[in-house]
Design an enzyme around this catalytic site. Sequence first.
Site, PDB file in Angstrom:
ATOM      1  N   HIS A 239       0.805  -1.228   0.000  1.00 47.34           N
ATOM      2  CA  HIS A 239       0.000   0.000   0.000  1.00 47.34           C
ATOM      3  C   HIS A 239       0.837   1.276   0.000  1.00 47.34           C
ATOM      4  O   HIS A 239       0.307   2.372   0.168  1.00 47.34           O
ATOM      5  CB  HIS A 239      -0.975   0.029   1.193  1.00 47.34           C
ATOM      6  CG  HIS A 239      -1.810  -1.208   1.309  1.00 47.34           C
ATOM      7  ND1 HIS A 239      -2.802  -1.516   0.407  1.00 47.34           N
ATOM      8  CD2 HIS A 239      -1.783  -2.233   2.203  1.00 47.34           C
ATOM      9  CE1 HIS A 239      -3.359  -2.669   0.750  1.00 47.34           C
ATOM     10  NE2 HIS A 239      -2.750  -3.133   1.829  1.00 47.34           N
ATOM     11  N   ARG A 295      -3.353  17.961   1.815  1.00 47.23           N
ATOM     12  CA  ARG A 295      -1.967  18.445   1.910  1.00 47.23           C
ATOM     13  C   ARG A 295      -1.301  18.292   0.555  1.00 47.23           C
ATOM     14  O   ARG A 295      -1.904  17.778  -0.392  1.00 47.23           O
ATOM     15  CB  ARG A 295      -1.192  17.620   2.943  1.00 47.23           C
ATOM     16  CG  ARG A 295      -1.281  16.116   2.655  1.00 47.23           C
ATOM     17  CD  ARG A 295      -0.351  15.287   3.499  1.00 47.23           C
ATOM     18  NE  ARG A 295      -0.646  13.865   3.435  1.00 47.23           N
ATOM     19  CZ  ARG A 295      -0.263  13.054   2.460  1.00 47.23           C
ATOM     20  NH1 ARG A 295       0.434  13.532   1.434  1.00 47.23           N
ATOM     21  NH2 ARG A 295      -0.569  11.768   2.482  1.00 47.23           N
TER      22      ARG A 295
END
Length: 659
Positions: A239, A295
């Site tokens: 991941h 972000r």
Amino acid sequence: MNSAKLQKILIANRGEIACRIMRTAKQMGLTTVAVYSDADKYAQHVKMADEAYHIGPAPSKDSYLVAAKILQVAKDSGADCIHPGYGFLSENCEFAKACEANNIAFIGPPASSIEAMGSKTRAKEIMAAANVPLVPGYYGAQQDPAFLQSEAEKIGYPVLIKAAYGGGGKGMRVVNHAKDFISALEGAQREAIAGFGNDLVLLERYVDQPRHVEVQVFADNHGNCVYLGDRDCSLQRRHQKVIEEAPAPGLSEQLRKAMGEAAVRCALAINYRGAGTVEFLLCGEEFFFMEMNTRLQVEHPVTEMVTGVDLVSWQINIAGGEALPLAQQDIQLQGHSFEARIYAEDPANDFIPCSGTIEALYTPHNSEFVRIDTGIAAGDEISPFYDPMIAKLIVHDDSREQALSRLQHALEQFHLAGFSTNIGFLHNLATHATFKQGAPSTHFIAEQGDALVSIAQSQQHISQVIAAFAYLESLTSSNSASPWQQLSGFALNAAPTVKVPFTDLTLSAVKTPLGYTIYQDQLKFTVEGTVNNGLCNVVINGEKHTAHVCRSGNDITVMYKALQTRLELIDKHYISDHQSDALPLAAPLNGTVVKHLVELGSTISKGDAVVIIEAMKMEYTLNAPHDGVLTSYCFAEGELVSHGALLAIVEDTTLDEGA
């Protein structure tokens, strides 16, 4: 080019992203302020900043994650804005609120936007209300293990457990069978607490063969929002993104536009400001919302390369109150870009993170086609306390094929010695036939198994011969007596043969008028060339090769193409590594003992999980090396351990029976 309001910027981060933000801030004329922990006292971001302030011990929880310390530095230094980078406090809504309360501009979205998207559960609710497709799952607040297991049964296995406040692959587990659910849940929650301070998890159906495609959005305080193309981040290992590219290959213009517009709707739904990324699972022509990262992303450079936009500059200007400089119709994509994340890790040893001193570093030259974002230099220390990513290698060209070729060549020119890296693994990916054809699914790396960490035998032989050549050249150029001058024991008129004293490798050499003949088992190599300041130019069996070599103590490291080969010279103090092969349950890296899994005195079987350690934000489970009885834990939970330290002792009861 000064922002209308902002003059002095504190970068609440470290490493490559801190250096990357500072570059733009300095170009804009802002004064830059760095913060650093004990481990980063001599780091490049500290050297690069106009001012730098110490904020505590090496562990992140005592330094980079302590909002009060960051805010105090901002006040002491007179900084009027804070850029959080990615990770650490970048998606902490309380930190964003504290900045606002102290009249310090937070270079990011409003705290309310972070709060809305910071919980994956709340984010799913918002997207559902906005009719954005969602993967079936459980996103509620009820966290009782038995209840969550019942929800997993409803969803159907395989199930994905995800930390609700997480990211970067931390706090995430795929569960294929009900019997493994509780242990996977506990592991995900521990990682979530360690990494994000919150163990809330959500459950989703694990979608088979998806692609990970994300959209870069940007919004200002004047009601404007645009998308700057998309990125494919499907090449992932556990991941964690490995290679990213922009634009995502193989998308129809209709699908690309639909995803971009959906991402803008996501941003507008939460009154967003600044840079954000909306991540989607792409399954054929269908896409499902995964999450929104509030972000700047690690992979933002590929978007910059294809749009020509400096995203950090936009962030700073928008935080200063300016409007977006471009409308949607003004944003055009040019060419194709790849980013490869270079990690201090050992692919041959299950990608265990590495730490140590950078003994040598050679990189491709920056150009319009190649960009390197990094926070390291030769001589720097890579500590075990932080994420092991040490650099990002970014390339751009007119087409995907040309850009991928540039990536392959640039990886062959990125040479580092001191510890293992994933450069060879990245090169195997970049040259893989399937990847050349287009972006595969997120499962591609896992499905390839060991093939992606394999080393071509021919390259290995060349590297070993170069190491031998460099060693022999160092002998002839040193002041000590050369073995070629020590002729006792050699037959009259015969060329003296000298053993090249590498451990676990049989090499010998004969001096020739132009160089050497080097023998390895049944192979013979004629070698001539030079070694100057670490650069080795040789002709081996008539073919020219170039490599970098580095000598450190009894080690010689050869960096040839994308392969790093480290060989050890035998000396009188040498003890074979094989003597420690049988050492059970030794720490594979520096880290912290997280949990003892078995009661002392228990009878266990080979392969049973015994102890968990955590390092560089990831957990590692150590298993019993053989059947026996667990007689001792050598370190308590919470204690720091060094690489190679014995963590537990399992007595082999079969030996007693045999006696």
